[in-house]
Design an enzyme around this catalytic site. Structure first.
Site, PDB file in Angstrom:
ATOM      1  N   GLY D 203      -6.732  10.394  -5.782  1.00  0.00           N
ATOM      2  CA  GLY D 203      -6.463   8.915  -5.517  1.00  0.00           C
ATOM      3  C   GLY D 203      -5.921   8.364  -6.978  1.00  0.00           C
ATOM      4  CG  ASP D 228      -3.316  16.062   4.576  1.00  0.00           C
ATOM      5  OD1 ASP D 228      -3.501  15.132   5.143  1.00  0.00           O
ATOM      6  OD2 ASP D 228      -3.227  17.229   5.040  1.00  0.00           O
ATOM      7  CG  LEU D 229      -2.259  11.096  -2.166  1.00  0.00           C
ATOM      8  CD1 LEU D 229      -0.684  11.135  -2.597  1.00  0.00           C
ATOM      9  CD2 LEU D 229      -2.593   9.615  -2.420  1.00  0.00           C
ATOM     10  CG  ASP D 230      -3.731  13.184  -4.971  1.00  0.00           C
ATOM     11  OD1 ASP D 230      -2.768  13.353  -5.536  1.00  0.00           O
ATOM     12  OD2 ASP D 230      -4.398  12.235  -5.063  1.00  0.00           O
ATOM     13  CD  GLU D 231      -7.205  17.079   0.092  1.00  0.00           C
ATOM     14  OE1 GLU D 231      -7.438  18.154   0.277  1.00  0.00           O
ATOM     15  OE2 GLU D 231      -8.142  16.394  -0.520  1.00  0.00           O
TER      16      GLU D 231
END
Lengths: 286, 286, 286, 286
Positions: D203, D228-231
């Site tokens: 985040g 999926d952000l940062d995933e």
């Protein structure tokens, strides 16, 4: 030769590079019913030399002698080869003096199942670690070394190594120099730990040398012992940052952690047949 | 001497250790109305030498000359001292040849505000980086160097440094050896980056040396240049792991990242007055 | 209170920042005939908090009580303080379960003289390490823990700690969660080792979590245990690179080396009174 | 299809493990007159999946279409495959916002010959780096992004990518989140740099998060961007030690060096076809 079920074989190959080596090796293994578990290779383009480590599951139903046969195959490809059964656990002799950090570390890792080999004996020029060795349930040999009786002492050491069928000698901060003569007569390769980032600070008291020079890193180097002291093929090196606050005793203390980790890594790789020596260098298939 | 509001003063002290130094220094600052922002010290117990860096906010209302007065105080304590106003930004000359990675790195960090100093000029024995230098809005000086006219070239370099009031020379992979004579005449200290973990692989072509020796780490060392080549006081060192897969060109490429980071760190520390040199070593109050 | 010759005193101070603290502390020590051996400080500018560690040789001829007097001085400066005599060696309890790598490591480092404290006992919820503990000449306490009798078990643990005057609890891979109640009642702070680079992979089986996520580094974190599991103030962290070749068992093996080094470092710093906790963070004067 | 002399082909294979894959691949290459330059493989024993990267010199005299033929061979072995000619240099789009450290780093490395691909354009939601981009001789596209016109902006971005035949998008600290829709429509994979050691501090503002938590290391993570952000699958991670002296601005400054090195490494590996993605992980044949 009989093989157990799921027998794993590991081969190290080295020789002049030429087309088709990978195909020939893989084809031979597949043709004999084997399944490659791990294969890694390296090509020294300048020298024109090809290196390979290949590990495979060999079927127990094979009634031939896969080790002899694979060695013959490699010969037809012009490659030098060493072939090992993974289930064979090499016998190790640990050489120590008075320092005990690498000694305990190696013994505890072995007890903890980290090594694909077994410690058969501890040999020392002092009696300091006799009781601790026995605590680990391992035979201890005391062979006093003095300038006058060095040759004699080494003859005794070689006799003990032969008696036990030792296949690897680990110098765990053993504070004597093994002679040329010993190294050429020993059938077991010798791994040494030097407490500096070689080639810096070869020779005696490297932490003192490092302190005087004011370096900002200290290191440790595991290498095969050769006739040229501290000049053998390097297996592994690690370093730590230090600064002006660290005196010689701090360097020694911090360095112990490096020595333990670096020596253990080198021993682990050797026992898993991951190291090929060529010239004065190593190829490590980790 | 007039001081701006919130004037920060930084002092570096060095001298024979004796009780009460810290109390005297802190007491003087407090007595003059200052407030210590940072204080760090080091004691070399063997040599009996005490080192201190102290930074404080000095009141603008002080009508005396705090720098002269502090220097006098230090003298009464038997300490050598250097005192700096933090707002003064030292003038830097960057020496380069053809390699441009450290050049761009230093210039971009300066543009990005990382340094407590300013780049006044770039000086080179080649014209390769003339245009790039101008792109950064910085004057470029080309001083050709040849064995025959080395002395002459250095005289010209010294003249340029003096003209610009240069206070720090950064050798950003400048491929010429500065003579003893130059170093003794230069009023600006000289920081050099050597592409090995000194003292290993001093001299020319260290990555080639490292490759031949088969080391498992490569490194870079920032040090003050002295008459003894590659033997000056070490400021910072960093290393990276390499293995048999890396050829000389890989070592060179990977090493560039080390050189950039190590040189920039040394320059940053120097400009923030964090480095004390004593004998052939450094104390870095980071 | 009587002091031995060359008595070293260590003080940790924390409180609202204001001018003159360093001068007052240094002045007091000098006035009492002491000589500062080490002083380090930190200022959290945002929070306006000042931290200091100061160590000094106090003269044995001082007939007063320097610890009480220094504490009083700190109070007049508005600072919280802890004052220690360096010659006092804190008593340590090591909590273990079945894993023995941190256990042996901590015990061997203690035997080797690395710690400024002494291990008084080993306490476990299993009997696995009873004999090994006795081999080190240290009392072993077995306190079985089950969900049903957790409260009872912790009461017994607290009683043992009190009986021995324990001043530090080291959780050397002790696989039980200490309750809020235990932590609030224990007079000894508790250092735990978590096998990930917190805050990543808090909770159970962090190496399995790391493997599933496919990270390229693994780590270990030493922290003070608090009611919020894995959320206590972090003392030290280290990491190692891993890659796709490493399965969960490799992560576990490699992680053991991290855990040992990180936990030992945290214990060493704590025993040397180098750690100040504030909020959920630590200041480590190393 | 015609091939140049010394044409190198690189294939990435992935599929269910079964005996004989290595032999079949090596046999096919040898049979077509090729010579393997590099081969590496990995077996996920739990999942029963086999991965291989193989690079070979293919003879220019081969009148067939080796890429189509090799792809067909892989299909008969049940393997998914991607085959590349090494001489083909993928086209790259660099996405930036206002931060320029990764921008300059990527552009300079490209100019310095570190990448096996070419930067075709720089695209930004700000005009800040327009002139600097032109200084590198690269086209600059400004596509303003606002919550209201995000969809529209992404459509424009996709159009630009298609127009230039972009094969890789590098988010060099581009401060906008690419939508699910963008990622599914983009034919070019997207590499992002996140300024923490993921999964910690996913985040926004990770350095601020790290500072608040009081961690002793900071890191950077290069990963493929997914919905999926940062995933997304992690390609590379590096860390640096920090301590209580480092404020948020220090973390940001130190972190820049990490971000540059980690992002560049990921881009280099991708362009050399060294990365296989499976599930949410990567196999990197470095």
């Amino acid at each position: 030769m009989e093989l157990e079920q799921n027998n794993e074989i590991i081969a190290l190959l080295e020789g002049p590079d030429r087309p088709g080596i990978v195909a020939s090796v893989a084809g031979w293994i597949h043709g004999r019913g084997g399944n490659i578990a791990h294969a890694d290779q390296h090509r020294d383009s300048d020298a024109g030399v090809f290196f390979q480590r290949v590990a495979w599951q060999h079927p127990t139903s094979d009634e031939g002698d896969p080790i002899a046969d694979f060695t013959a195959l490699a010969a037809t490809l012009g490659m030098r080869t060493k072939v090992f059964e993974a289930r064979h656990r090499p016998k190790i002799a640990v050489f120590v003096s008075k320092f005990d950090h690498c000694f305990h570390d190696i013994l505890l890792r072995w007890k903890g199942g980290e090594f694909a080999g077994d410690i058969s004996l501890v040999l020392s020029n002092h009696e300091t670690l006799a009781r601790a060795t026995e605590g680990y349930g391992v035979p201890f040999y005391h062979v006093a070394v003095s300038p006058q009786r060095k040759h004699e002492a080494e003859a005794e050491q070689l006799r003990i190594l032969r008696e036990h069928g030792i296949e690897l000698v680990v110098m765990a901060r053993y504070m004597q120099i093994l002679s040329d003569d010993f190294l050429s007569k020993s059938e077991a390769p010798v791994i040494n730990i030097h407490h500096s980032f070689l080639p810096a600070f070869a020779g005696a008291r490297p932490y003192h040398q490092a302190f005087r020079r004011g370096v900002k890193i200290i290191g440790a180097t595991a290498h095969y012992a050769t006739a040229d002291l501290d000049e053998g093929p390097i297996i592994q090196q690690e370093v730590l940052h230090v600064n002006h606050r660290h005196g010689v005793s701090d360097l020694i203390r911090k360095g112990r952690d490096l020595e333990k980790v670096v020596l253990a890594q080198a021993v682990r790789w050797h026992l898993e047949h991951r190291i090929l020596v060529y010239g004065n260098k190593t190829v490590v298939f980790d």
